[in-house]
Design a protein around this motif. Structure first.
Motif, PDB file in Angstrom:
ATOM      1  N   GLU A 140      -5.010  -3.055  -4.104  1.00 50.12           N
ATOM      2  CA  GLU A 140      -3.924  -3.778  -4.765  1.00 50.12           C
ATOM      3  C   GLU A 140      -3.399  -2.985  -5.960  1.00 50.12           C
ATOM      4  OE1 GLU A 140      -2.386  -6.587  -4.047  1.00 50.12           O
ATOM      5  OE2 GLU A 140      -3.554  -7.043  -2.260  1.00 50.12           O
ATOM      6  N   SER A 141      -4.300  -2.394  -6.715  1.00 49.01           N
ATOM      7  CA  SER A 141      -3.883  -1.649  -7.913  1.00 49.01           C
ATOM      8  C   SER A 141      -2.996  -0.470  -7.538  1.00 49.01           C
ATOM      9  CB  SER A 141      -5.112  -1.171  -8.687  1.00 49.01           C
ATOM     10  OG  SER A 141      -5.766  -0.086  -8.046  1.00 49.01           O
ATOM     11  N   LEU A 142      -3.309   0.203  -6.441  1.00 48.91           N
ATOM     12  CA  LEU A 142      -2.511   1.355  -6.034  1.00 48.91           C
ATOM     13  C   LEU A 142      -1.124   0.925  -5.560  1.00 48.91           C
ATOM     14  CD1 LEU A 142      -5.110   3.644  -4.230  1.00 48.91           C
ATOM     15  CD2 LEU A 142      -4.493   3.518  -6.653  1.00 48.91           C
ATOM     16  N   GLY A 143      -1.044  -0.229  -4.924  1.00 49.18           N
ATOM     17  CA  GLY A 143       0.267  -0.752  -4.554  1.00 49.18           C
ATOM     18  C   GLY A 143       1.121  -1.041  -5.775  1.00 49.18           C
ATOM     19  N   ILE A 144       0.504  -1.563  -6.815  1.00 50.52           N
ATOM     20  CA  ILE A 144       1.221  -1.861  -8.058  1.00 50.52           C
ATOM     21  C   ILE A 144       1.655  -0.574  -8.754  1.00 50.52           C
ATOM     22  CG2 ILE A 144       1.006  -2.948 -10.335  1.00 50.52           C
ATOM     23  CD1 ILE A 144      -1.059  -4.863  -9.001  1.00 50.52           C
ATOM     24  N   LEU A 145       0.865   0.484  -8.602  1.00 50.66           N
ATOM     25  CA  LEU A 145       1.159   1.772  -9.232  1.00 50.66           C
ATOM     26  C   LEU A 145       1.940   2.723  -8.332  1.00 50.66           C
ATOM     27  CD1 LEU A 145      -2.290   2.491 -10.934  1.00 50.66           C
ATOM     28  CD2 LEU A 145      -0.161   1.882 -12.095  1.00 50.66           C
ATOM     29  N   GLN A 146       2.414   2.229  -7.181  1.00 49.01           N
ATOM     30  CA  GLN A 146       3.064   3.110  -6.218  1.00 49.01           C
ATOM     31  C   GLN A 146       4.253   3.859  -6.818  1.00 49.01           C
ATOM     32  OE1 GLN A 146       2.454   3.316  -2.133  1.00 49.01           O
ATOM     33  NE2 GLN A 146       2.725   5.093  -3.443  1.00 49.01           N
ATOM     34  N   HIS A 147       4.934   3.239  -7.793  1.00 50.88           N
ATOM     35  CA  HIS A 147       6.087   3.897  -8.414  1.00 50.88           C
ATOM     36  C   HIS A 147       5.714   5.187  -9.123  1.00 50.88           C
ATOM     37  CE1 HIS A 147       4.239   1.479 -11.582  1.00 50.88           C
ATOM     38  NE2 HIS A 147       4.835   2.242 -12.471  1.00 50.88           N
ATOM     39  N   ARG A 148       4.422   5.375  -9.429  1.00 50.71           N
ATOM     40  CA  ARG A 148       3.999   6.564 -10.160  1.00 50.71           C
ATOM     41  C   ARG A 148       3.672   7.742  -9.231  1.00 50.71           C
ATOM     42  NH1 ARG A 148       3.082   5.495 -15.516  1.00 50.71           N
ATOM     43  NH2 ARG A 148       1.942   7.459 -15.738  1.00 50.71           N
ATOM     44  N   GLY A 149       3.644   7.513  -7.933  1.00 49.09           N
ATOM     45  CA  GLY A 149       3.350   8.601  -7.016  1.00 49.09           C
ATOM     46  C   GLY A 149       3.432   8.143  -5.579  1.00 49.09           C
ATOM     47  N   GLN A 150       4.199   8.865  -4.776  1.00 44.60           N
ATOM     48  CA  GLN A 150       4.405   8.475  -3.385  1.00 44.60           C
ATOM     49  C   GLN A 150       4.053   9.593  -2.417  1.00 44.60           C
ATOM     50  OE1 GLN A 150       8.531   7.273  -3.457  1.00 44.60           O
ATOM     51  NE2 GLN A 150       8.113   5.505  -4.734  1.00 44.60           N
ATOM     52  N   ASP A 151       3.364  10.600  -2.908  1.00 46.11           N
ATOM     53  CA  ASP A 151       3.009  11.733  -2.064  1.00 46.11           C
ATOM     54  C   ASP A 151       1.667  11.531  -1.361  1.00 46.11           C
ATOM     55  OD1 ASP A 151       3.481  14.636  -1.294  1.00 46.11           O
ATOM     56  OD2 ASP A 151       1.527  14.801  -2.264  1.00 46.11           O
ATOM     57  N   ALA A 152       0.708  10.928  -2.062  1.00 45.85           N
ATOM     58  CA  ALA A 152      -0.633  10.760  -1.504  1.00 45.85           C
ATOM     59  C   ALA A 152      -1.344   9.634  -2.239  1.00 45.85           C
ATOM     60  CB  ALA A 152      -1.433  12.058  -1.623  1.00 45.85           C
ATOM     61  N   ALA A 153      -2.402   9.139  -1.627  1.00 45.59           N
ATOM     62  CA  ALA A 153      -3.204   8.083  -2.250  1.00 45.59           C
ATOM     63  C   ALA A 153      -4.633   8.183  -1.756  1.00 45.59           C
ATOM     64  CB  ALA A 153      -2.624   6.702  -1.952  1.00 45.59           C
ATOM     65  N   GLY A 154      -5.559   7.630  -2.543  1.00 48.59           N
ATOM     66  CA  GLY A 154      -6.955   7.672  -2.129  1.00 48.59           C
ATOM     67  C   GLY A 154      -7.809   6.688  -2.896  1.00 48.59           C
ATOM     68  N   ILE A 155      -8.921   6.309  -2.290  1.00 41.26           N
ATOM     69  CA  ILE A 155      -9.922   5.431  -2.901  1.00 41.26           C
ATOM     70  C   ILE A 155     -11.296   6.000  -2.591  1.00 41.26           C
ATOM     71  CG2 ILE A 155     -11.026   3.155  -2.833  1.00 41.26           C
ATOM     72  CD1 ILE A 155      -8.300   1.948  -2.190  1.00 41.26           C
TER      73      ILE A 155
END
Length: 513
Positions: free
Chosen positions: A22-37
């Motif tokens: 959920e936190s990464l979805g809320i922070l999506q505006h800060r980066g849209q190239d990659a994500a990880g947990i």
């Protein structure tokens, strides 16, 4: 720019991954190239899922079920040096010592020096071009030097204190020590933001770190507090401890957070982003009055969605000019500013924004945007306004002309690719096709933020004035940065580094096709 988060639950049998997701979805505006947990189970084993793309494209229910454990770290990324390699998705991990995980928002200006040290003296293997991996290995090397079988808070504080002396730049970090707890720290100048908060449960308090306060608000955390410049915080199942490790630096938060990056419902360093943008609109209205004077012939104020909407609304109120929504935004297209490559940005503008001709036809229009970076988006938007029937198109920017590259974690283009580079306002107007461009004054921009927090005497304004607060920014470094960031470099195919790491974690990778 990137977004980071970390959480530790009081319930030892709880699952951290749903709220990290959920936190990464809320922070999506800060980066849209990659994500990880990366999460940590009760026995200290780490579980990982990361890859290129948006949060929704990388994680699904089956993958989230594999991320067990009551604590973890999350990250959303866009590349600050042009690389979009799959292997550079964060958080990063090293197994020695103790099992360390780190997510990083920012950029180091002495990365080359650190890389040589880690290779020649520390003998630590670096697998990517990311300075985030350098940060992690510097911390790991400092901890390893203790020679202890088990780590404690004092060891971590001492190691982060050494890191502050070794690493120069802007950075906020959220990390985890396997089986021990989560860690957060912020660069000595406080350039990049980081907050933490707590949430009371039947088991005790849950704690969370994040780039922006809106994450904690949305997940029902309270007592939200900024991590101070040069401060480190350690949270375990037993206690929360923090220590100010550097005291002789000037607090200089990045002003561009308030202009563009942060969500308006966030509060960063005690400054409401929403209120700061209202103040920017108020000051920009005065600038428009000074610029146009008796020639004021604006019929309508139209924001370029979404970031400039708050400022444009306040500007229209002060000027007593009609405010209208003239562009409809497709919210499923990424932010063009952070897209790698000029051609991709150009093509995305018209797919992302659709003008409503009835708001432009036969009118003198004042378009308001948060900033003008390359000019690509602005040029397309001005042309769309003209194609929709506007008689005149004025363009107002809530930020001053951007003339210098950012070295603290924002992927500004090379100097020569900035529309403000060696151009005055008349030349910029011609470059983007506007009848006139009106820029916010730098002093007014700083004052708009300082009005809400007068004790902050300095902001990082390096993209406007070339004054790099953390130091060590040489001509050679800027030349090297330009070689990495120019659009030609970004358009070059790079070696695919997407092979799963053999690092003893449960790996789950999903590439966006």
């Amino acid at each position: 720019m990137c977004g980071i988060s970390a959480i530790i639950l009081a319930n030892l049998q709880g699952l951290a991954c749903p709220e990290l997701f959920e936190s990464l979805g809320i922070l999506q505006h800060r980066g849209q190239d990659a994500a990880g947990i990366v999460t940590c189970g009760s026995k200290g084993r780490l579980y990982q899922c990361k890859g290129n793309g948006l949060v929704r494209d990388i994680f699904d229910e089956s993958q989230l079920r594999t991320l067990i454990g009551n604590m973890g770290v999350g990250h959303v990324r866009y590349p600050t040096a042009g690389s979009s390699a799959h292997a550079e998705a964060q958080p990063f991990y090293v197994n020695s010592p103790y099992g360390l995980v780190l997510g990083h928002n920012g950029n180091l200006v002495n990365a080359a020096e650190l890389r040589r040290f880690l290779d020649l003296e520390a003998h630590r293997h670096i697998n990517t071009d990311s300075d985030s991996e350098l940060l992690l290995n510097i911390l790991a090397n400092n901890l390893q030097a203790t020679g202890k079988f088990r780590v404690n808070e004092e060891d971590i504080f001492n190691s982060i204190g050494q890191l502050f002396e070794q690493c120069t730049g802007g950075y906020a970090c959220a990390g985890m020590v396997a089986g021990f707890g989560i860690v957060g720290f912020r660069d000595p100048n406080g350039i990049r933001p980081l907050v933490y908060g707590r949430r009371k449960t039947a088991y005790g308090y849950d704690y969370m770190l994040a780039s922006e306060s809106v994450v904690l608000d949305s997940l029902d955390f309270t007592d939200i507090t900024d991590v101070l410049p040069g401060e480190a915080i350690i949270i375990t199942k037993h206690a929360i401890t923090k220590r100010h490790l550097v005291a002789d630096k000037v607090f200089s938060p990045c002003v561009f957070e308030y202009v563009y990056f942060a969500r308006p419902d966030s509060i960063i360093d005690g400054i409401s982003v929403y209120k700061a943008r209202l103040e920017m609109g108020e000051a920009l209205a005065s600038q428009v009055l000074r610029a146009l004077g008796d020639d004021m012939d604006i019929d309508v104020v139209i924001p370029v969605p979404d970031t400039s909407r708050v400022s444009a609304l306040q500007l229209s109120y002060k000027l007593n000019i009609l405010f209208r929504e003239g562009f409809i935004k497709n919210r499923y297209i990424g932010r063009t500013f952070i897209m790698p490559g000029q051609e991709m940005r150009r093509k995305s503008v018209r797919r992302k924004l659709n003008p409503m001709a009835l708001e432009f036809a036969n009118k003198n229009v004042l378009l308001v945007d948060d900033s003008i970076v390359r000019g690509t988006t602005s040029r397309e938007i001005v042309q769309m306004a003209r194609d929709s029937g506007a008689k005149k198109v004025y363009f107002a920017s809530c930020a001053p002309p951007i003339r210098f590259p950012n070295v603290y974690g924002i992927d500004m283009p090379t100097s020569r690719e900035l529309v403000g580079y060696q151009r005055n306002e008349v030349q910029i107007s011609q470059e983007i096709g506007a009848d006139r461009v009106i820029f916010q004054d730098l002093d007014d921009l700083v004052a708009a933020c300082r009005k809400l927090r007068p004790d902050i005497t300095r902001f990082d304004t390096s993209v406007f004035d070339g004054d790099y607060v953390a130091g060590q920014v040489t001509t050679a470094y800027l030349d090297h940065l330009e070689s990495l960031r120019n659009d030609k470099a970004k358009g070059t195919l790079q070696e695919d580094e997407a092979a799963p790491e053999t690092i003893g974690l449960h790996n789950s990778f999903k590439r966006k096709n």
